[in-house]
Design a protein around this motif. Structure first.
Motif, mmCIF file in Angstrom:
data_model
loop_
_atom_site.group_PDB
_atom_site.id
_atom_site.type_symbol
_atom_site.label_atom_id
_atom_site.label_comp_id
_atom_site.label_asym_id
_atom_site.label_seq_id
_atom_site.Cartn_x
_atom_site.Cartn_y
_atom_site.Cartn_z
ATOM 1 N N UNK A 142 0.838 -1.213 0.000
ATOM 2 C CA UNK A 142 0.000 0.000 0.000
ATOM 3 C C UNK A 142 0.868 1.256 0.000
ATOM 4 N N UNK A 143 1.877 1.279 0.887
ATOM 5 C CA UNK A 143 2.755 2.448 0.986
ATOM 6 C C UNK A 143 3.584 2.621 -0.281
ATOM 7 N N UNK A 144 4.102 1.515 -0.810
ATOM 8 C CA UNK A 144 4.944 1.588 -2.014
ATOM 9 C C UNK A 144 4.137 2.091 -3.212
ATOM 10 N N UNK A 145 2.905 1.614 -3.360
ATOM 11 C CA UNK A 145 2.044 2.066 -4.462
ATOM 12 C C UNK A 145 1.745 3.560 -4.322
ATOM 13 N N UNK A 146 1.561 4.035 -3.093
ATOM 14 C CA UNK A 146 1.288 5.459 -2.851
ATOM 15 C C UNK A 146 2.476 6.316 -3.277
ATOM 16 N N UNK A 147 3.689 5.872 -2.906
ATOM 17 C CA UNK A 147 4.892 6.632 -3.277
ATOM 18 C C UNK A 147 5.068 6.635 -4.795
ATOM 19 N N UNK A 148 4.889 5.470 -5.434
ATOM 20 C CA UNK A 148 5.060 5.385 -6.888
ATOM 21 C C UNK A 148 4.064 6.291 -7.606
ATOM 22 N N UNK A 149 2.830 6.351 -7.111
ATOM 23 C CA UNK A 149 1.821 7.220 -7.731
ATOM 24 C C UNK A 149 2.219 8.685 -7.594
ATOM 25 N N UNK A 150 2.653 9.080 -6.406
ATOM 26 C CA UNK A 150 3.055 10.477 -6.173
ATOM 27 C C UNK A 150 4.209 10.864 -7.102
ATOM 28 N N UNK A 151 5.180 9.969 -7.256
ATOM 29 C CA UNK A 151 6.316 10.248 -8.139
ATOM 30 C C UNK A 151 5.901 10.220 -9.608
ATOM 31 N N UNK A 152 5.087 9.233 -9.972
ATOM 32 C CA UNK A 152 4.722 9.035 -11.375
ATOM 33 C C UNK A 152 3.842 10.117 -11.941
ATOM 34 N N UNK A 153 3.019 10.717 -11.100
ATOM 35 C CA UNK A 153 2.144 11.787 -11.582
ATOM 36 C C UNK A 153 2.944 13.011 -12.014
ATOM 37 N N UNK A 154 4.166 13.126 -11.528
ATOM 38 C CA UNK A 154 5.002 14.290 -11.830
ATOM 39 C C UNK A 154 6.160 13.977 -12.772
ATOM 40 N N UNK A 155 6.313 12.700 -13.154
ATOM 41 C CA UNK A 155 7.471 12.331 -13.968
ATOM 42 C C UNK A 155 7.156 11.072 -14.778
ATOM 43 N N UNK A 156 6.960 11.244 -16.063
ATOM 44 C CA UNK A 156 6.577 10.114 -16.915
ATOM 45 C C UNK A 156 7.680 9.069 -17.007
ATOM 46 N N UNK A 157 8.949 9.487 -16.885
ATOM 47 C CA UNK A 157 10.044 8.520 -17.002
ATOM 48 C C UNK A 157 10.010 7.513 -15.855
ATOM 49 N N UNK A 158 9.481 7.922 -14.713
ATOM 50 C CA UNK A 158 9.364 6.997 -13.574
ATOM 51 C C UNK A 158 8.339 5.912 -13.884
ATOM 52 N N UNK A 159 7.233 6.318 -14.498
ATOM 53 C CA UNK A 159 6.206 5.338 -14.889
ATOM 54 C C UNK A 159 6.778 4.358 -15.905
ATOM 55 N N UNK A 160 7.500 4.865 -16.870
ATOM 56 C CA UNK A 160 8.091 3.985 -17.894
ATOM 57 C C UNK A 160 9.096 3.019 -17.276
ATOM 58 N N UNK A 161 9.897 3.523 -16.337
ATOM 59 C CA UNK A 161 10.873 2.654 -15.672
ATOM 60 C C UNK A 161 10.165 1.570 -14.863
#
Length: 496
Positions: free
Chosen positions: A438-457
């Motif tokens: 739950x916590x990891x998904x929350x952090x990934x969402x917060x980062x990914x909404x501001x940086x598309x390269x994080x989502x791709x990675x």
């Protein structure tokens, strides 16, 4: 953990929390469930939990205990440690409410409970709403409700300013004897040959015993003694008295105990410093005392002990800063007085207990935007990333909760969003506990909404299938986060 699961199952009312409230709830639960010597859960934490869980009145609390007892039986929970943690959890709520009856979720009904069963024969209006026992000295509070004097005085002495039964804010704290009800109770007792419990004649009208006042006044005086042993013994005794109950914390402050304790923080003896900072930690559990301790200039000296004290003194200094930082004004003060860097150092290099104390303090302090920048500059992010790799510490949830706060800060996002960290997050979403995921998904969402390269990675590391699984089998919050991530990922062409 089973205790968290049980608590969540019985408290489904707290559904509409924001993300910040969610992680605050998680951290509050970690603090309340942790077992530490010389520590009590801060009353501000307990009151915050009670508010989130909608435990507003004594009746709510009693109904919750019945619900938990049923839940334990229905689910057949056999884990003695988990049951004890639930008892302790509810017991802390009862303690701040001034109700001292022991809770037994899994065993036979106690003799005290049997006595209360007999009290069902007593007219309901004769029973104190707090203790559910017949009243010996009924008094009326500003809301018009009547309580046993000793019980309502304990409630008020714990810094409550509301009516326990109605939740109404009291216009004043005066207690008026209810002579009419007292006479009715006496008449009923005489008619039914019922003997009223004996009242403690040593208690004053404010609920404090003359003996307690004399002891505390004597100890406070001894804090300024010229004899080392007298001072040391006084600090040790005040430390224990401040740990034991809310009334002692109020008395120690009222009789001038805080200023000499603050002076003793700079005393050139490591054990006196250790006892003193722990005494102030225990005193700071009281909301008013948080302000008094800060106003007397304790924070710089606490930070000094955090840097140079014994292991236990450093741990308790971090815990004291956490307690004081429950007030927003103290968050600002601790940050401005350079308290964050030594907390980050303790997070990196302290004992296990020290790391946990530092993490809870840093979480609270990082709720302040300026402190986020200070923590990032002090090197908190590498320290948190190390905690994610140390599985034996059991601090993954704490680390991720702080990282989620820091990810909302531009400096934090830039430093957190490294490829190695994204791979770690995906690994936690794949293999972590339900709360880890739950916590990891929350952090990934917060980062990914501001940086598309994080989502791709994250997609390259295979996160998609793990998120899909999380939408089916994760916690409620994990499912929300996973669904939001998948929806966001659908904008990219690199989906598997």
């Amino acid at each position: 953990m089973i205790q968290v699961e049980l608590t969540r199952m019985q408290l489904k009312r707290a559904k509409r929390r924001t993300d910040t409230q969610d992680i605050e709830l998680a951290m509050d639960m970690m603090v309340v469930f942790s077992k530490k010597d010389d520590r009590n859960a801060d009353s501000a934490i307990l009151e915050r939990l009670a508010s989130k869980l909608e435990l507003h009145t004594i009746s709510d609390l009693k109904a919750e205990e019945v619900a938990v007892r049923k839940l334990v039986k229905q689910r057949g929970v056999q884990n003695a440690e988990s049951i004890q943690q639930i008892k302790d959890f509810l017991g802390k709520f009862r303690h701040i409410a001034g109700v001292d009856e022991t809770i037994d979720l899994d065993g036979p009904i106690s003799s005290k409970s049997l006595q209360k069963c007999q009290s069902l024969l007593i007219p309901h209006e004769f029973l104190c709403p707090i203790t559910l026992e017949i009243m010996v000295d009924p008094v009326i509070v500003a809301s018009g409700q009547t309580y046993e004097r000793e019980s309502i005085q304990k409630w008020l002495n714990s810094n409550h300013r509301t009516c326990p039964k109605t939740g109404q804010i009291l216009d004043h704290l005066s207690l008026a004897p209810n002579f009419a009800l007292r006479n009715l109770i006496l008449q009923w007792c005489e008619k039914n040959k019922y003997e009223l419990p004996k009242k403690d004649s040593c208690l004053r009208s404010d609920g404090f015993s003359a003996e307690s006042i004399e002891e505390i006044s004597f100890l406070v005086q001894n804090l300024s003694s010229h004899e080392f042993e007298v001072r040391r013994e006084a600090v040790m005794n005040i430390r224990m008295l401040a740990k034991e109950n809310p009334g002692n914390r109020i008395l120690i402050a009222n009789y001038g105990g805080i200023p000499p304790l603050v002076q003793l923080l700079s005393y050139q003896d490591s054990k006196i410093q250790e006892h003193t900072v722990t005494a102030l930690l225990n005193l700071s559990i009281d909301e008013t005392n948080k302000r008094l301790v800060a106003r007397e200039g304790a924070i710089p000296a606490i930070i000094e002990i955090l840097q140079n004290g014994t292991d236990e003194a450093r741990e308790n200094s971090a815990a004291a800063l956490f307690s004081l930082s429950m007030l927003d004004e103290n968050k600002v003060l601790i940050g401005a007085l350079k308290g964050i860097r030594p907390l980050v150092y303790l997070l990196q290099n302290g004992t296990v207990r020290g790391k946990k104390d530092a993490a809870t303090a840093l979480f609270n302090l990082s709720l302040n935007q300026t402190n986020k920048s200070r923590a990032i500059k002090a090197g908190i992010i590498p320290a948190l990333l190390c905690l994610l790799e140390e599985n034996n510490l059991g601090m993954i949830d704490e680390a991720l909760s702080i990282l989620l706060l820091l990810a909302s800060h531009p400096e934090g996002r830039n430093e957190i969003g490294r490829l190695s960290f994204i791979e770690t997050l995906v690994g936690i979403i794949r293999n972590g506990t339900p709360k880890n995921k739950e916590c990891a998904a929350s952090v990934l969402l917060e980062l990914g909404l501001n940086n598309s390269s994080i989502i791709l990675a994250a997609l390259q590391y295979g996160v998609y299938e793990h998120l899909a699984e999380l939408t089916k089998n994760g916690t409620n919050r994990a499912q929300r986060k996973a669904n939001s991530l998948l929806q966001h990922m659908s904008k990219y062409e690199h989906l598997p």
